[in-house]
Design a protein around this motif. Structure first.
Motif, mmCIF file in Angstrom:
data_model
loop_
_atom_site.group_PDB
_atom_site.id
_atom_site.type_symbol
_atom_site.label_atom_id
_atom_site.label_comp_id
_atom_site.label_asym_id
_atom_site.label_seq_id
_atom_site.Cartn_x
_atom_site.Cartn_y
_atom_site.Cartn_z
ATOM 1 N N GLN A 223 24.839 48.842 29.596
ATOM 2 C CA GLN A 223 25.976 49.129 28.720
ATOM 3 C C GLN A 223 27.114 48.161 29.005
ATOM 4 O O GLN A 223 27.164 47.564 30.083
ATOM 5 N N ILE A 224 28.011 48.047 28.045
ATOM 6 C CA ILE A 224 29.158 47.153 28.211
ATOM 7 C C ILE A 224 30.376 47.949 28.680
ATOM 8 O O ILE A 224 30.714 48.980 28.094
ATOM 9 N N LEU A 225 30.988 47.434 29.718
ATOM 10 C CA LEU A 225 32.251 48.013 30.191
ATOM 11 C C LEU A 225 33.330 46.951 30.023
ATOM 12 O O LEU A 225 33.049 45.760 30.145
ATOM 13 N N GLY A 226 34.536 47.388 29.792
ATOM 14 C CA GLY A 226 35.646 46.425 29.708
ATOM 15 C C GLY A 226 35.804 45.910 28.298
ATOM 16 O O GLY A 226 36.138 46.656 27.403
ATOM 17 N N ASN A 227 35.500 44.645 28.082
ATOM 18 C CA ASN A 227 35.859 43.918 26.859
ATOM 19 C C ASN A 227 37.366 44.003 26.666
ATOM 20 O O ASN A 227 37.857 44.452 25.641
ATOM 21 N N MET A 228 38.052 43.560 27.684
ATOM 22 C CA MET A 228 39.508 43.591 27.714
ATOM 23 C C MET A 228 40.012 42.248 28.244
ATOM 24 O O MET A 228 39.196 41.421 28.661
ATOM 25 N N SER A 229 41.322 42.056 28.215
ATOM 26 C CA SER A 229 41.861 40.779 28.683
ATOM 27 C C SER A 229 41.508 40.601 30.165
ATOM 28 O O SER A 229 41.328 41.596 30.883
ATOM 29 N N PRO A 230 41.421 39.354 30.653
ATOM 30 C CA PRO A 230 41.106 39.146 32.059
ATOM 31 C C PRO A 230 42.095 39.856 32.975
ATOM 32 O O PRO A 230 41.715 40.373 34.024
ATOM 33 N N GLU A 231 43.353 39.916 32.562
ATOM 34 C CA GLU A 231 44.365 40.575 33.388
ATOM 35 C C GLU A 231 44.068 42.078 33.484
ATOM 36 O O GLU A 231 44.057 42.650 34.571
ATOM 37 N N GLN A 232 43.799 42.682 32.331
ATOM 38 C CA GLN A 232 43.481 44.124 32.333
ATOM 39 C C GLN A 232 42.199 44.381 33.125
ATOM 40 O O GLN A 232 42.100 45.360 33.852
ATOM 41 N N PHE A 233 41.233 43.462 32.963
ATOM 42 C CA PHE A 233 39.940 43.611 33.655
ATOM 43 C C PHE A 233 40.154 43.609 35.164
ATOM 44 O O PHE A 233 39.622 44.457 35.880
ATOM 45 N N GLN A 234 40.954 42.663 35.627
ATOM 46 C CA GLN A 234 41.166 42.539 37.073
ATOM 47 C C GLN A 234 41.963 43.712 37.649
ATOM 48 O O GLN A 234 41.901 43.967 38.846
ATOM 49 N N LEU A 235 42.710 44.387 36.784
ATOM 50 C CA LEU A 235 43.511 45.516 37.256
ATOM 51 C C LEU A 235 42.897 46.863 36.910
ATOM 52 O O LEU A 235 43.481 47.906 37.184
ATOM 53 N N SER A 236 41.698 46.830 36.299
ATOM 54 C CA SER A 236 41.092 48.072 35.826
ATOM 55 C C SER A 236 40.849 49.065 36.965
ATOM 56 O O SER A 236 40.479 48.676 38.076
ATOM 57 N N ASP A 237 41.015 50.328 36.648
ATOM 58 C CA ASP A 237 40.729 51.372 37.630
ATOM 59 C C ASP A 237 39.312 51.910 37.475
ATOM 60 O O ASP A 237 38.905 52.797 38.214
ATOM 61 N N HIS A 238 38.567 51.394 36.488
ATOM 62 C CA HIS A 238 37.189 51.857 36.327
ATOM 63 C C HIS A 238 36.423 51.476 37.592
ATOM 64 O O HIS A 238 36.423 50.304 37.992
ATOM 65 N N PRO A 239 35.780 52.457 38.243
ATOM 66 C CA PRO A 239 35.180 52.157 39.552
ATOM 67 C C PRO A 239 34.161 51.001 39.518
ATOM 68 O O PRO A 239 34.116 50.208 40.468
ATOM 69 N N VAL A 240 33.397 50.882 38.453
ATOM 70 C CA VAL A 240 32.369 49.818 38.402
ATOM 71 C C VAL A 240 33.032 48.451 38.206
ATOM 72 O O VAL A 240 32.673 47.464 38.858
ATOM 73 N N ILE A 241 34.030 48.404 37.327
ATOM 74 C CA ILE A 241 34.737 47.131 37.096
ATOM 75 C C ILE A 241 35.478 46.732 38.379
ATOM 76 O O ILE A 241 35.423 45.579 38.817
ATOM 77 N N LYS A 242 36.110 47.719 38.994
ATOM 78 C CA LYS A 242 36.865 47.473 40.224
ATOM 79 C C LYS A 242 35.937 46.907 41.313
ATOM 80 O O LYS A 242 36.270 45.924 41.990
ATOM 81 N N ALA A 243 34.768 47.513 41.443
ATOM 82 C CA ALA A 243 33.807 47.056 42.464
ATOM 83 C C ALA A 243 33.345 45.632 42.149
ATOM 84 O O ALA A 243 33.222 44.787 43.049
ATOM 85 N N PHE A 244 33.106 45.344 40.866
ATOM 86 C CA PHE A 244 32.675 43.988 40.479
ATOM 87 C C PHE A 244 33.775 42.977 40.794
ATOM 88 O O PHE A 244 33.520 41.903 41.342
ATOM 89 N N VAL A 245 35.002 43.323 40.451
ATOM 90 C CA VAL A 245 36.137 42.415 40.699
ATOM 91 C C VAL A 245 36.273 42.160 42.197
ATOM 92 O O VAL A 245 36.420 41.012 42.637
ATOM 93 N N GLU A 246 36.181 43.224 42.987
ATOM 94 C CA GLU A 246 36.355 43.042 44.443
ATOM 95 C C GLU A 246 35.211 42.231 45.033
ATOM 96 O O GLU A 246 35.415 41.408 45.918
ATOM 97 N N GLU A 247 34.022 42.439 44.504
ATOM 98 C CA GLU A 247 32.858 41.718 45.031
ATOM 99 C C GLU A 247 32.928 40.222 44.677
ATOM 100 O O GLU A 247 32.576 39.374 45.485
ATOM 101 N N THR A 248 33.417 39.934 43.491
ATOM 102 C CA THR A 248 33.410 38.534 43.051
ATOM 103 C C THR A 248 34.714 37.805 43.344
ATOM 104 O O THR A 248 34.745 36.589 43.387
ATOM 105 N N MET A 249 35.788 38.545 43.521
ATOM 106 C CA MET A 249 37.091 37.882 43.695
ATOM 107 C C MET A 249 37.776 38.267 44.990
ATOM 108 O O MET A 249 38.846 37.765 45.289
ATOM 109 N N GLY A 250 37.205 39.222 45.730
ATOM 110 C CA GLY A 250 37.884 39.720 46.912
ATOM 111 C C GLY A 250 38.818 40.842 46.499
ATOM 112 O O GLY A 250 39.169 40.959 45.319
ATOM 113 N N PRO A 251 39.236 41.694 47.471
ATOM 114 C CA PRO A 251 40.076 42.831 47.106
ATOM 115 C C PRO A 251 41.435 42.386 46.571
ATOM 116 O O PRO A 251 41.999 41.407 47.039
ATOM 117 N N ILE A 252 41.874 43.063 45.553
ATOM 118 C CA ILE A 252 43.237 42.822 45.076
ATOM 119 C C ILE A 252 44.078 43.928 45.694
ATOM 120 O O ILE A 252 43.843 45.101 45.448
#
Ligand SMILES: Nc1ncnc2c1ncn2[C@@H]1O[C@H](COP(=O)(O)OP(=O)(O)OP(=O)(O)O)[C@@H](O)[C@H]1O
Length: 266
Positions: A223-252
């Protein structure tokens, strides 16, 4: 113009697709707005390329709709599909250049196969695209004489030669070092500003690819999650998006998140 008023170029509605027993897409919903760049990210093997192939009409969904400018690809005959594909350009990871043809002939190929343009008109168009890719003198060369980065640039010239409305990129920088990848991104930026095409990019190059994106979509368990601006994506509270961001970019860190949130709200 607000985002909501922008025309929709592609819309996937409840798209399901299995290969044998493997259910790869489970009700995928994704909207691509005209003139924007949508980047699809996600772990390997999740179905990013399968989504792209549905958009291109190379795969048909088991269920659901793939609309291109409101027309359902699944309802189309091969002839109708051919007409729709005239508006498409593609650049896949292993640029499929024809080794026996020169750079010029590779780029001219779609025009010769799919239009009735004269050779003079074809020359003007091909030379313009080669110059745009900083390949002005490369026309007589053969693919084997080019570096990996040059081959990608020839692929990009060929993808753009039909003046497509939508261009699909599947891992466009795979196999390139950082400086060559940056070169492709620079040319992407330049050509999109000039030619104003809609772009759909599948990429692992996170976070760099976010700089090109208007929208970031994450594929997760079909399934698709997000489809939002990169800024919103990086700040998302969705647990799966958050985990992906932290895994690929390091913790914010939370103070940074709060600061960004503050500015977004203003
Ligand atoms: N034609 C096909 N026949 C059978 N299985 C397929 C086919 N195309 C894709 N798959 C399967 O669908 C799944 C998703 O593949 P896909 O290539 O879309 O992944 P991806 O997210 O693009 O991965 P990567 O990032 O590694 O390129 C994989 O398990 C793949 O084996």
């Amino acid at each position: 113009m607000t985002q909501e008023k922008t025309r929709i170029a592609i819309e996937l509605i409840d798209v399901e697709r299995a290969f044998g027993r493997q259910q790869v897409l489970r009700k995928v919903n994704l909207t691509v707005r005209e003139g924007t760049t949508t980047v699809i990210v996600g772990p390997s093997g999740q179905g990013k390329s399968v989504i792209l192939k549905h958009m291109l009409g190379l795969l048909r969904p088991d269920r659901g709709k793939v609309l291109v400018y409101g027309q359902n690809l699944a309802d189309m005959s091969k002839r109708q599909m051919k007409v729709v594909r005239k508006d498409f350009g593609v650049l896949f990871q292993n640029v499929a250049l024809f080794d026996s043809m020169t750079v010029y002939d590779n780029v001219a190929l779609p025009l010769r196969e799919r239009t009735d343009l004269s050779e003079d008109a074809i020359r003007d168009n091909v030379e313009e695209k080669l110059a745009l890719m900083d390949l002005a003198d490369m026309g007589p060369k053969f693919p084997a004489q080019l570096s990996g980065g040059m081959k990608k640039r020839v692929g990009l010239a060929r993808a753009l030669v039909m003046q497509p409305r939508i261009v699909f990129f599947d891992e466009p920088t795979t196999g390139l070092d950082v400086s060559k990848s940056n070169e492709i991104y620079r040319l992407f930026h330049k050509t999109q500003a000039k030619l104003k095409y809609t772009a759909v990019i599948v990429s692992h190059d996170v976070p760099k690819i976010f700089k090109l994106a208007d929208y970031v979509a994450l594929i997760h368990e079909g399934q698709i999650l997000g489809n939002m601006s990169p800024e919103q994506f990086q700040l998302s509270d969705h647990p799966v998006i958050k985990a992906f961001v932290e895994e690929t970019m390091g913790p914010i860190y939370s103070s940074e998140r709060e600061e960004r949130f503050f500015y977004e709200e203003v």
